[in-house]
Every structure is written in structure tokens, then in C-alpha cells.
Enzyme design. Sequence first.
Site, mmCIF file in Angstrom:
data_model
loop_
_atom_site.group_PDB
_atom_site.id
_atom_site.type_symbol
_atom_site.label_atom_id
_atom_site.label_comp_id
_atom_site.label_asym_id
_atom_site.label_seq_id
_atom_site.Cartn_x
_atom_site.Cartn_y
_atom_site.Cartn_z
ATOM 1 N N HIS A 132 23.245 -63.704 74.240
ATOM 2 C CA HIS A 132 23.316 -63.727 72.779
ATOM 3 C C HIS A 132 21.966 -63.773 72.079
ATOM 4 O O HIS A 132 21.919 -63.920 70.857
ATOM 5 C CB HIS A 132 24.117 -64.933 72.295
ATOM 6 C CG HIS A 132 25.559 -64.912 72.680
ATOM 7 N ND1 HIS A 132 26.533 -64.369 71.881
ATOM 8 C CD2 HIS A 132 26.186 -65.358 73.791
ATOM 9 C CE1 HIS A 132 27.706 -64.507 72.478
ATOM 10 N NE2 HIS A 132 27.517 -65.094 73.640
ATOM 11 N N LYS A 179 15.627 -65.185 60.375
ATOM 12 C CA LYS A 179 16.688 -64.774 59.435
ATOM 13 C C LYS A 179 16.137 -64.576 58.021
ATOM 14 O O LYS A 179 16.824 -64.075 57.136
ATOM 15 C CB LYS A 179 17.833 -65.789 59.436
ATOM 16 C CG LYS A 179 18.584 -65.844 60.782
ATOM 17 C CD LYS A 179 19.724 -66.838 60.755
ATOM 18 C CE LYS A 179 20.371 -67.082 62.100
ATOM 19 N NZ LYS A 179 21.319 -66.018 62.529
ATOM 20 N N LYS A 199 23.995 -68.574 56.545
ATOM 21 C CA LYS A 199 23.824 -68.546 58.003
ATOM 22 C C LYS A 199 22.894 -69.694 58.361
ATOM 23 O O LYS A 199 22.352 -70.342 57.468
ATOM 24 C CB LYS A 199 23.244 -67.210 58.477
ATOM 25 C CG LYS A 199 22.000 -66.780 57.686
ATOM 26 C CD LYS A 199 21.503 -65.409 58.089
ATOM 27 C CE LYS A 199 22.262 -64.263 57.479
ATOM 28 N NZ LYS A 199 23.121 -63.544 58.431
ATOM 29 N N ARG A 200 22.679 -69.949 59.653
ATOM 30 C CA ARG A 200 21.717 -70.971 60.033
ATOM 31 C C ARG A 200 20.338 -70.654 59.453
ATOM 32 O O ARG A 200 19.995 -69.479 59.239
ATOM 33 C CB ARG A 200 21.628 -71.064 61.569
ATOM 34 C CG ARG A 200 22.769 -71.843 62.171
ATOM 35 C CD ARG A 200 22.817 -73.267 61.669
ATOM 36 N NE ARG A 200 21.763 -74.079 62.249
ATOM 37 C CZ ARG A 200 21.935 -74.912 63.264
ATOM 38 N NH1 ARG A 200 23.133 -75.061 63.820
ATOM 39 N NH2 ARG A 200 20.934 -75.632 63.727
ATOM 40 N N LYS A 219 32.114 -60.212 58.463
ATOM 41 C CA LYS A 219 33.091 -60.913 57.606
ATOM 42 C C LYS A 219 32.891 -60.522 56.152
ATOM 43 O O LYS A 219 33.860 -60.287 55.412
ATOM 44 C CB LYS A 219 32.921 -62.433 57.751
ATOM 45 C CG LYS A 219 33.298 -62.959 59.122
ATOM 46 C CD LYS A 219 32.733 -64.367 59.386
ATOM 47 C CE LYS A 219 32.789 -64.649 60.884
ATOM 48 N NZ LYS A 219 31.948 -65.784 61.298
ATOM 49 N N THR A 253 27.600 -61.892 62.810
ATOM 50 C CA THR A 253 29.040 -61.726 62.620
ATOM 51 C C THR A 253 29.407 -62.004 61.160
ATOM 52 O O THR A 253 30.418 -61.505 60.672
ATOM 53 C CB THR A 253 29.848 -62.660 63.551
ATOM 54 O OG1 THR A 253 29.244 -63.950 63.538
ATOM 55 C CG2 THR A 253 29.868 -62.124 64.967
HETATM 56 C C1 26V Z 1 20.675 -71.854 72.269
HETATM 57 C C2 26V Z 1 20.413 -73.179 72.460
HETATM 58 C C3 26V Z 1 19.181 -73.546 73.106
HETATM 59 C C4 26V Z 1 18.853 -74.998 72.933
HETATM 60 C C5 26V Z 1 20.043 -75.873 73.188
HETATM 61 C C6 26V Z 1 21.140 -75.586 72.244
HETATM 62 C C7 26V Z 1 21.358 -74.128 72.063
HETATM 63 C C8 26V Z 1 22.528 -73.720 71.477
HETATM 64 C C9 26V Z 1 22.777 -72.399 71.301
HETATM 65 C C10 26V Z 1 21.833 -71.466 71.670
HETATM 66 C C11 26V Z 1 22.199 -70.042 71.537
HETATM 67 C C12 26V Z 1 21.560 -69.321 70.478
HETATM 68 C C13 26V Z 1 22.041 -67.922 70.558
HETATM 69 C C14 26V Z 1 22.966 -67.539 69.460
HETATM 70 O O1 26V Z 1 23.618 -68.337 68.837
HETATM 71 N N1 26V Z 1 23.018 -66.260 69.253
HETATM 72 C C15 26V Z 1 23.808 -65.669 68.200
HETATM 73 O O2 26V Z 1 25.008 -65.203 68.784
HETATM 74 C C16 26V Z 1 25.861 -64.576 67.839
HETATM 75 C C17 26V Z 1 27.138 -64.227 68.558
HETATM 76 O O3 26V Z 1 26.870 -63.285 69.554
HETATM 77 C C18 26V Z 1 25.158 -63.356 67.267
HETATM 78 O O4 26V Z 1 25.998 -62.766 66.307
HETATM 79 C C19 26V Z 1 23.845 -63.756 66.617
HETATM 80 O O5 26V Z 1 23.143 -62.613 66.191
HETATM 81 C C20 26V Z 1 22.998 -64.514 67.629
HETATM 82 O O6 26V Z 1 21.837 -65.020 67.009
#
Ligand code: 26V
Length: 812
Positions: free
Chosen positions: A356, A550, A544-545, A656, A652
Site C-alpha cells: 500500500h 498529501k 484525509k490524513r 467516494k 479511495t
Molecule cells: C504503516 C504503518 C507504519 C508504522 C506503524 C503503523 C502503520 C500503519 C499503517 C501503515 C500503512 C500506511 C500505508 C497506507 O495506509 N497506504 C494507503 O493505502 C490506501 C489503501 O490502499 C491507499 O488508497 C492510499 O493511497 C495509501 O496511502
Amino acid sequence: MFNSKEEFIQAFSEKLRTTIGKEVETATEQDAYRSLGALVKDHINKNWLQTNQQYEKEQPKQVYYFSMEFLIGRLLGNNLLNLQMLSIVREGLTDLGFSLADLEEVENDAGLGNGGLGRLAACFLDSLASVGLPGHGHGIRYRYGMFDQKLIDGYQVELPDPWLSEPYVWEVRRPEDAVEVRFGGYVDTGVTPEGQLTFEHKNYEQVRAVPYDVPVVGYQNETVHTLRLWSAEATQDDTLALAYKQSMSGNYLTHKRSLEETSDFLYPDDSHEEGKRLRLKQEYFLVSAGVQSVLRSFERMELPLSSFPEKIALHINDTHPVLVIPELMRALIDERGMSWEDAWEITQSSVSYTNHTTLREALETWPIGLVRELLPRLYMIIEEINERFCQSLWKQGPGDFDRIAQLAIIADGQVKMAHLAIVGSHSVNGVAKLHTEILKSREMKKFYDVFPKRFTNKTNGITHRRWLVHTNQPLADQITEAIGDHWITQPERLQDLLAKKDDSAFLDQLGKVKQQNKQQLAAFIKDVTDITVDTQSMFDVHIKRLHGYKRQLLNALHIMYLYHELKSNPSFEMTPRTFIFAAKAAPSYYFAKKVIKLITTIADVVNDDSDIQGLMKVVFLPNYSVSMAEKIIPGTDVSEQISTASKEASGTGNMKLMMNGALTLGTMDGANVEIHDLVGDDAIYTFGLSSEEVLHYAHHGGYSARKVYDSDARVRRTVDQLVHYSPFSKGSTEFQDLYDSLITYNDEYFVLKDFANYIATQQRIGYDYLQKRDWNMKSLINIAHSGKFASDLTIQQYASQIWNIQPVNIVR
Ligand code: 26V
């Protein structure tokens, strides 16, 4: 099911008596919500049992979706919709003096996720159930979900989210399915008389994993799947308790707490991997409990272990649950006496992995020492996987040490989780075409060269039932009136709307529906922030976050620029705008929090200025969540999707918003590219550097933010307002670090590089917004093509191309 309003009223009143002990007349909203929940749950339970029994009997292949996050939000409305109970319940409640909408508000959001990745998991579960593809989720029942965001003096403050403070009506605790998860200790290696190696884990600490099952209700079919959320408890080992009591007295409680702590908190940071011990503990807790549970259901079928991959697919949502690979190996080898080769064959053919993100700082790596200490047996297995993989690389290219070092799973003192995921699975997918291409050609190129067939694209999707049918009923009704209701089960049929492209009355009506939704949103904004916004103005939404990439900062700088023009340039003309933001920043993300402070400061200045009245308002809505998104999205005109090209894997929210008739103002990034391909140049507003240009700068240099600053007076004037005396800085150093990120540290996210282009595109969109008929037509084109992004379709591609599972029709 209720056949009439009267039947519902009777059943509901009875439920109030039996569960709460009250009559309708004295029931509070909380009482009514809980009884309604219990009543709905009764109906769900019948289908749930039926689904489970039919799956046990027919033994179809099933997928288990492992994810550290499931951002499911509220369930009442969605469950009623899927059970076809919505209108009877709404009318019945009204007769009793309750409003369904108000009861829905009683439910706490299950905020068990950070953002896109967690919400995607929730949409996928909804779609699996709704198209009847056998699949379930495994996650963690965090005691505290995503933090509550408060604004104090315009700064973000985080408070815990006690979402379980009221009983959660949807879950069922299943203590009979609890399992033990082991941490620490050491491994005793031995040999049997037959010469087989044995591994005995000793002196470990044990945590009890108790599942709480949440039903996942399919849309108007009889299917109900399971989201199994694991909760950590102190193990019910009486001898341990006794030992503590006798030897260390008081410490037992502390020890018990430390075990339960495992499932206490969701890590609220999705941008910077921190390598925290407790996070690794959570990951293994989910994986070990989930794998044990899956193996139990498999073993109930009494089939040979070799048929595991014919019955079960294990999917990992990013690398967070990647320990599924060594954990399954451990269960097969140590506990079931299988050979390494056979176990590897089974593991690899069952596991698939979605990536992701390509952001380096978000990629998971764990220090060797930590993995070895916390998971000694798993570390041995990872070492062996690494050893065998490196040997195979050596055979392909003897002497190529560089390549092996770059691809190794263990290197530089770290375990590289993405490498483990690629090597140990049969499928790796990206989440949008562009993202997958970047993985193949850059970030994972060396792996792609080794395993070209393993890489595929599966563009993300969203459930149109929650994000259109449920949250935007006026629009859904208009669509159904025009093209019938087939689109609800066959979302690609939304395309039939294109026939209405030149129908003035229809376009007019579309505008009216949007206007109505904007009024609702305005009322919500007033309620939460006390800000009055003009519903005739263009609602420009950035939700968004909060992340550097972003580029909420780009949006904020543009507002500062507009403000300056409005104040100082009498001939400046602008379409009236309402800028709406909502975003949570990771608690430790200093830059992101500064951007929040900047936006709230801009809002204070602009909204208070009588010169600007009627032209511009700025709103920052605190505590963004799934249920807040549901309120904002239907009332949006312009969807801000302005990430630095190449950085947003998919997005996403963009889907929406498009589905609800907003026009995208975006860079050619993530799924924006696919939106552009579908709607064409005229129905989307794109701007800025391409991903190739960004990646070229990133690798070869050549970008100077200061040059842009020096050569463009608008950039200079705007950026200077951060630090010179201005209505925003008021002479303070509050925004010095933002200024420095742009000028001193050369603007990592190319904000200034894209600034001029963004201004021009905003100007164009403002002008176009006034051409109402054309605007509504573009809106319609977006809605009509949005069916392409329904997660029902995405999940069908996963099912046929990755998991090899087929739909099952549940019959009652
Ligand atoms: C990474 C980490 C690393 C530190 C510990 C906690 C944690 C939690 C989540 C993540 C993942 C980050 C990746 C992410 O959220 N990607 C997003 O995924 C969406 C669904 O595929 C996508 O639409 C977004 O563009 C993408 O940023």
C-alpha cells in the site's frame, strides 16, 4: 423479518422490555439504540448460523483477510440497509417518537484503523459478503481505537477513544475459541532417534487471545461472514497465578496488565515506522491467533494438510501481518511434523500480499535483536527462509553479492518485512495501475526481475452501498428513478446514466440534490464549529490524513494567496468558496501538526474579516472519522486530491467523492490517473508535475525551491506571510518551520513547484463552477463512471486472479 411496520413496532417494544426492562414511553435514545441493535442482531444470527453451516458442509475455498486495521465505522444503518429493513424500521421508529438518524448517532464509530488501508479492509469485507464470496477478516479488538482529536487554541490534542465504554451490540465473545500466543523464552533444538530435528519453545510468556466475532452482513442475500477481532487477556493459568501470589505477591496484577496491554491501542501513526516492541507484539498476536484459528477450522474438515491451499487463502493487508508466513511454517513443521519443503509449498501457495505504499519511511523493518528476543522460533524460521532464498539467488547469479545484499530478507541488522512478504507469497499486488508500475519499475524492480509473474495490479475500490446508497439517499433515489435499481447489485450499470447527459431537467435535478446536501453539510458545520457558510459558494473539500505528501500545505498557501488578492487587489474576481478540511495528524508528526495550526489560524483570520464576507470561509472540522466522511462527501463540489505525484498509492476518498458527484482537482497520482482515463479531460481538473518528473528530480536532483521563490512574486508573497509580519504570523515564529521546510530544506513535496499551476487550475475550476449546466453534466459523468471503482468488482478480481475462490449462494 418484519412484514409490516406494525410487526416491527411490536417486536421492538418487546425487545425493550426484555433487554432493557422499559416501556417505549420511558426509553432513552441509548435504550432504543440498544434494543434495536439486539433486534437486528437476532435476524443476523439466523443467517450467520446458516452461512457457517453451509460452508462447513460444502467446504468451499475461503479467504481470510489479515489486517491490523478494520475501519468499519458505524454498522446500524448499513446492516438495516443490507437486511432490507430500512424503511419499515424508519417508519416504525417515527411512530414511536424516535428518529432512526438520531439512533444511528448513538453508535460509537469502530475506529480500528488509521485511514485508507483500514477503510479498504472494511469495504472489502462488505463486498465479499454482498457478492457471496466466502471470506472473513482477522483483526485486533483494540480497547482504544483511533484517538479523538480536539482542537485547543487551534492545535491538535489527542484524547483516547473509549469506543467500548458502552457495550458493543454487534460483537459476540467466543471464549471457546480462545488460543494461546507465546512470546520470548528460548528454543531447545533436539534430534529424534530417526534423525529428525525437533524444536521446543521454553520459558515463554503466554497471552490468551479471545476472539470477539462481528457479523458482516451481505446485501440482500442470506450471507453473513465473520470479522474476528482478537482481544488479549492474561492467560487463565491458575498455577501461574498461584506462583505469583506465593513468590512475588503484588506483581501478579502488573504482570496481568502487561499481557492485556497487547491489544490496548491502535498505533496512530501510518507514516513513520518506529520499530516499537509493543507494535511487533501486536502483529504476532494477530497472526498467531488467526493462523491457529484458521488451522482449527481447516482441521475440522478432516482433509490431508496438503489440501490446505485448495481450501484456504490467506491474504495480508500490507506487511503488518507478514509473520503469517513463518507462523504457518512453524505450525506445520513443529506442531504437525511436516518437512520444510512441504510446509513451504503450502505456505507459499496460500499467502498473497498487497503493498500500500512506496514511502520509504513507512516500510516495515525490525531490528534483528528485537525479533530474536520476542519471537525466537520465528526468527530461526525467517533466517532459514532467507538462507534458502539467498542461495537460490546465488545459483542464478553467482558472485553478484550486491544483488543478494539488496534482496536479502535479513540485512543491515534488520528484518525487511516487504522482502519476506514477496518471497513467502505467490502474489504481490499494488493498489492502482500507476502504483503497481512504480513497484515493478522502481521500488521492487529487482524482485520483479526475479518473480515477474508474481506481480499484479488490483486497483482499490469502495462499497457503493455505504458510500452512495446509504449516505446519499437523495442522489441514490434520483439515479434509481432514472435507470432503475440494477446498479445497486451491478454497480457498472451506473454507466446507464450517461444517457441523461443532455437531459436538462435531469441535470437540473442533480444540481438540486447537491444543493440540498450542501445545506445539510452547512447545518453540520454550524453545529460543530459555529461557523455559518454560504451554501451558494463552491464547497472545496480536502479530507484525509495529514501528511506532507498529501499537501494540505499547498491548499493552505493557496487560500493565503487568495486572501491577499481579495484584500489588496480591487479588480480581483473570484467565485465564492468554502474551504473544508478534516484531518488527523500522527501525534508525533511535528510538521503535520503545524499545518493544522496554520489552517485553523487561516480560518480564524478569514472568517472574522468583514471585508471577505460572502466570498470565502475556511472550516477545519475536528475529529475526522468514517461517520464524519459520510456527512461531508455528499455535499462536496470539489474534491482535493493533490498529492505529490507518485506518492499516493491509490487513494479511495477520491473514488467516494467522485461517486457523489464531486469534480476532482488533482495531480496525476494514484487512482486519479484512472479517474482521468474514465471521465476524460473535461470532467476532471488535473495539474502539476507528473510522477516521472517527480521521480526524476528525486533521483537526479535539479529542483530548487528557492529559485521558484525568487522568480515568482506570488510564491514569494505567500510564503513570506508565514514568517514576516502578516495576519497569520502576527509577528510570531509559529510558522517558521513550515517556511524552512519549503525554502531551507528545499520543499521535499514540490509544493512551490506546483503552486502556479494549482492557482491557475483553481481559477479555471472557479469559473467553470458558475456554468451550472455544464458543471452538472461533468458531475453526472463522474457519477456514471464511478461504478468502475465499486469494491464488488475489485474483490471479484482478487477472487478470480489471486485467491481462486468462487461464490456460494446461501439458501434459507
Ligand atoms: C504503516 C504503518 C507504519 C508504522 C506503524 C503503523 C502503520 C500503519 C499503517 C501503515 C500503512 C500506511 C500505508 C497506507 O495506509 N497506504 C494507503 O493505502 C490506501 C489503501 O490502499 C491507499 O488508497 C492510499 O493511497 C495509501 O496511502
